[in-house]
Design a protein around this motif. Sequence first.
Motif, PDB file in Angstrom:
ATOM      1  N   GLN A 130      18.050  14.392 -28.606  1.00 58.85           N
ATOM      2  CA  GLN A 130      19.503  14.351 -28.846  1.00 58.85           C
ATOM      3  C   GLN A 130      20.269  14.769 -27.594  1.00 58.85           C
ATOM      4  O   GLN A 130      21.311  14.191 -27.267  1.00 58.85           O
ATOM      5  N   GLN A 131      19.730  15.785 -26.888  1.00 64.65           N
ATOM      6  CA  GLN A 131      20.401  16.212 -25.658  1.00 64.65           C
ATOM      7  C   GLN A 131      20.421  15.076 -24.643  1.00 64.65           C
ATOM      8  O   GLN A 131      21.418  14.874 -23.951  1.00 64.65           O
ATOM      9  N   GLN A 132      19.305  14.324 -24.563  1.00 63.63           N
ATOM     10  CA  GLN A 132      19.286  13.216 -23.621  1.00 63.63           C
ATOM     11  C   GLN A 132      20.285  12.134 -24.033  1.00 63.63           C
ATOM     12  O   GLN A 132      20.908  11.506 -23.197  1.00 63.63           O
ATOM     13  N   ARG A 133      20.458  11.962 -25.338  1.00 63.75           N
ATOM     14  CA  ARG A 133      21.482  11.014 -25.809  1.00 63.75           C
ATOM     15  C   ARG A 133      22.879  11.463 -25.370  1.00 63.75           C
ATOM     16  O   ARG A 133      23.717  10.653 -24.961  1.00 63.75           O
ATOM     17  N   VAL A 134      23.110  12.793 -25.468  1.00 63.73           N
ATOM     18  CA  VAL A 134      24.397  13.317 -24.997  1.00 63.73           C
ATOM     19  C   VAL A 134      24.578  13.011 -23.519  1.00 63.73           C
ATOM     20  O   VAL A 134      25.653  12.561 -23.076  1.00 63.73           O
ATOM     21  N   ALA A 135      23.492  13.226 -22.748  1.00 63.70           N
ATOM     22  CA  ALA A 135      23.579  12.962 -21.308  1.00 63.70           C
ATOM     23  C   ALA A 135      23.866  11.481 -21.056  1.00 63.70           C
ATOM     24  O   ALA A 135      24.642  11.135 -20.156  1.00 63.70           O
ATOM     25  N   ILE A 136      23.243  10.615 -21.860  1.00 67.64           N
ATOM     26  CA  ILE A 136      23.504   9.177 -21.695  1.00 67.64           C
ATOM     27  C   ILE A 136      24.958   8.861 -22.060  1.00 67.64           C
ATOM     28  O   ILE A 136      25.642   8.106 -21.357  1.00 67.64           O
ATOM     29  N   ALA A 137      25.416   9.507 -23.135  1.00 66.95           N
ATOM     30  CA  ALA A 137      26.813   9.301 -23.515  1.00 66.95           C
ATOM     31  C   ALA A 137      27.732   9.698 -22.371  1.00 66.95           C
ATOM     32  O   ALA A 137      28.704   9.009 -22.050  1.00 66.95           O
ATOM     33  N   ARG A 138      27.406  10.851 -21.715  1.00 70.04           N
ATOM     34  CA  ARG A 138      28.224  11.299 -20.595  1.00 70.04           C
ATOM     35  C   ARG A 138      28.184  10.285 -19.451  1.00 70.04           C
ATOM     36  O   ARG A 138      29.185  10.060 -18.773  1.00 70.04           O
ATOM     37  N   SER A 139      26.987   9.659 -19.251  1.00 72.66           N
ATOM     38  CA  SER A 139      26.875   8.747 -18.111  1.00 72.66           C
ATOM     39  C   SER A 139      27.641   7.444 -18.345  1.00 72.66           C
ATOM     40  O   SER A 139      28.083   6.815 -17.393  1.00 72.66           O
ATOM     41  N   ILE A 140      27.813   7.064 -19.599  1.00 68.71           N
ATOM     42  CA  ILE A 140      28.498   5.771 -19.821  1.00 68.71           C
ATOM     43  C   ILE A 140      29.963   5.927 -20.202  1.00 68.71           C
ATOM     44  O   ILE A 140      30.668   4.939 -20.392  1.00 68.71           O
ATOM     45  N   VAL A 141      30.427   7.181 -20.291  1.00 66.25           N
ATOM     46  CA  VAL A 141      31.771   7.396 -20.831  1.00 66.25           C
ATOM     47  C   VAL A 141      32.858   6.814 -19.937  1.00 66.25           C
ATOM     48  O   VAL A 141      33.912   6.394 -20.405  1.00 66.25           O
ATOM     49  N   THR A 142      32.601   6.745 -18.631  1.00 62.42           N
ATOM     50  CA  THR A 142      33.625   6.198 -17.724  1.00 62.42           C
ATOM     51  C   THR A 142      33.467   4.696 -17.550  1.00 62.42           C
ATOM     52  O   THR A 142      34.151   4.110 -16.718  1.00 62.42           O
ATOM     53  N   LYS A 143      32.583   4.077 -18.325  1.00 57.62           N
ATOM     54  CA  LYS A 143      32.272   2.653 -18.185  1.00 57.62           C
ATOM     55  C   LYS A 143      31.922   2.334 -16.738  1.00 57.62           C
ATOM     56  O   LYS A 143      32.588   1.511 -16.077  1.00 57.62           O
ATOM     57  N   PRO A 144      30.839   2.960 -16.217  1.00 61.50           N
ATOM     58  CA  PRO A 144      30.510   2.773 -14.802  1.00 61.50           C
ATOM     59  C   PRO A 144      29.859   1.414 -14.560  1.00 61.50           C
ATOM     60  O   PRO A 144      29.440   0.747 -15.498  1.00 61.50           O
ATOM     61  N   ASN A 145      29.770   1.028 -13.274  1.00 56.23           N
ATOM     62  CA  ASN A 145      29.132  -0.239 -12.931  1.00 56.23           C
ATOM     63  C   ASN A 145      27.639  -0.211 -13.199  1.00 56.23           C
ATOM     64  O   ASN A 145      27.057  -1.216 -13.564  1.00 56.23           O
ATOM     65  N   PHE A 146      27.012   0.966 -12.964  1.00 58.12           N
ATOM     66  CA  PHE A 146      25.578   1.042 -13.233  1.00 58.12           C
ATOM     67  C   PHE A 146      25.167   2.471 -13.591  1.00 58.12           C
ATOM     68  O   PHE A 146      25.878   3.430 -13.294  1.00 58.12           O
ATOM     69  N   LEU A 147      24.023   2.572 -14.255  1.00 62.11           N
ATOM     70  CA  LEU A 147      23.458   3.866 -14.616  1.00 62.11           C
ATOM     71  C   LEU A 147      22.270   4.145 -13.729  1.00 62.11           C
ATOM     72  O   LEU A 147      21.506   3.239 -13.407  1.00 62.11           O
TER      73      LEU A 147
END
Lengths: 229, 393
Positions: free
Chosen positions: A146-163
Amino acid sequence: MISLSAISKSYRQGNDNYQVLHNINLMIKSGEFVAIMGPSGSGKSTLINIIGFLDQNFDGNYAFNDVVVSELNRKQHAQLRNQSVGFVFQNFKLITNQSVGENVGLPLLYAGMKRRDIVARVNEVLAQVGLPDSYHKLPKNLSGGQQQRVAIARSIVTKPNFLVADEPTGALDSATSAEIIALFKDLNSHGTTVIMVTHDEQVARQTNRLIKILDGRIQSDEEVNHANT
Amino acid sequence: MQIRELFVSAFRSLVSNKRRSILTMIGIIIGIASVITILALGDGARVAMLKNLQASDSGQQSTEINFAASGDSKISGFSDDDLNRIRENNQVNKVSVQSDDHGILSADGSVNGKNINPIVYLTSRANDDHLISGQGITKNDSLVNNPVALVSQSLAKRGYRSNRNALNSGIEINGTTYTIIGIISDDATRGSYNNYDVVVPRQVFQSNNADVSANTLKLTFVTGANVSEETKKIAEQLNSSGSQHNAGSYEFFDMAAMLKGVSAVIKGITYFIVAVAGISLFIAGIGVMNMMYIAVSERTQEIGIRMAVGASQQQILWQFLIEAVMLTLSGGMIGYLSGLGIAMGVSVFLPFTATVSLSTFLLAFGTSTAVGLVFGILPAKTASNKNLIDILR
């Protein structure tokens, strides 16, 4: 989108110059799902730090959407990091005394958004990674997956070009790893470029392109044949 | 990032470490509170003194010149010529000769052959204060120089055994005989502490006793005049060419100079104590610095995460700087309030009240902000200069 040409990087250790990366040339197009594999010490993390704008000290030329990254100053660099890339780390790297929602909303704060808009966007992203209604929970009360899901949520929250994901499954058991990889695949199928470092062959097989690195040099760069797996 | 968010996050990280924040603040609180207490009391003392010693509400100041005869002789030091000469000075608003400040003086006399040394109150108006029997002095008595007097009960008894006998009898004061027309109580006072035994019309007393009454000259100056300078000039002039300069000396008590001296001393003491309190602020500042360094090294991961999601160096710098300033500023404001509280509490037991001025508030505000900035900048710089790759490794 990402164009690396003749990237080299060396550390100074005492009197010795230790070269981590040798003349890396790499192109990554928008929408790709790339795995970078290699044993420890091969330079894969160094490479990914350069790609993800964390490291500015390298030789060679890195152009991101026609922006020459090495010519940016530190402030522009930070801005690029904020808007163009999302990071997922092996050990999640959540701020432990802040709630899940605040962790996820952090990039939006630095992007200058208003708090009310942030809350709406954060809830949207949390639902997307399968953690609805967890805005006010603390990270320590969540499982590793679940923590990793939170981290993924944080990484996509700004709608970045790539992860950029550095061993995203390294601290998880195999079942949870599969869930996380499935999440990445889902994100990728919706158009997000994902660049993932791993040393797990199973995980790497799930991607569409596999780059192998050894001693700072690209060994192979090939499409993954999904029919075999 | 919006500036408001910087404050919110700084506030929250302070709150999340309440005990440490409060302990760090105590130094600031003590420092600021003692500075404010001392300043408020010192200011209060100075203001009270100025108020007491300055003359009228309109800002006019007055001084007095006394004539001291060299021998035992009782001569009037001020003639009309002297007064007229002084009136020509355009800095002087009013000149009047008076017995003393309150119209009260001691005199020699006798009542029914017995020697007395009564305290005499010279009234220039109708007066029947503290009257027990008989009648008071009327305005008419003053106008027609009627030698009438009110005497205290004990004087009346001493001379004439009873009030009734005393009425319409005589009393001699400084060689003039007055008719007793009223009896006043023994505890007759003027103001709060000036006891007196006898009341006579000022006009009558002065016309018969110019030598006793006229040894104090009261000068009132126009607003803004250099009072002590002018008074000194007038006194010098009187000493060289005054009507009685051969028989005694004209002296004046330079209130303004004393005022300046005393307030300089109070200011000096205030500054000294403030300097001592400043040392405590300095030590408190080092405490803040220490805490901020601990916070920075404790939160290295957080700094790394913030940078990785796009915080610039300035934003990290500001975050820690605002945290430090917020810590010292809230300490400063608590210190300011408790300093005022202490000053008010203490001034209950003192003859003056502490003054609250905007400048002390600004001082507390400015000092605590400055302490936060000065002692927060180095830890904040350390935080913002951390190498992202090293942190995240």
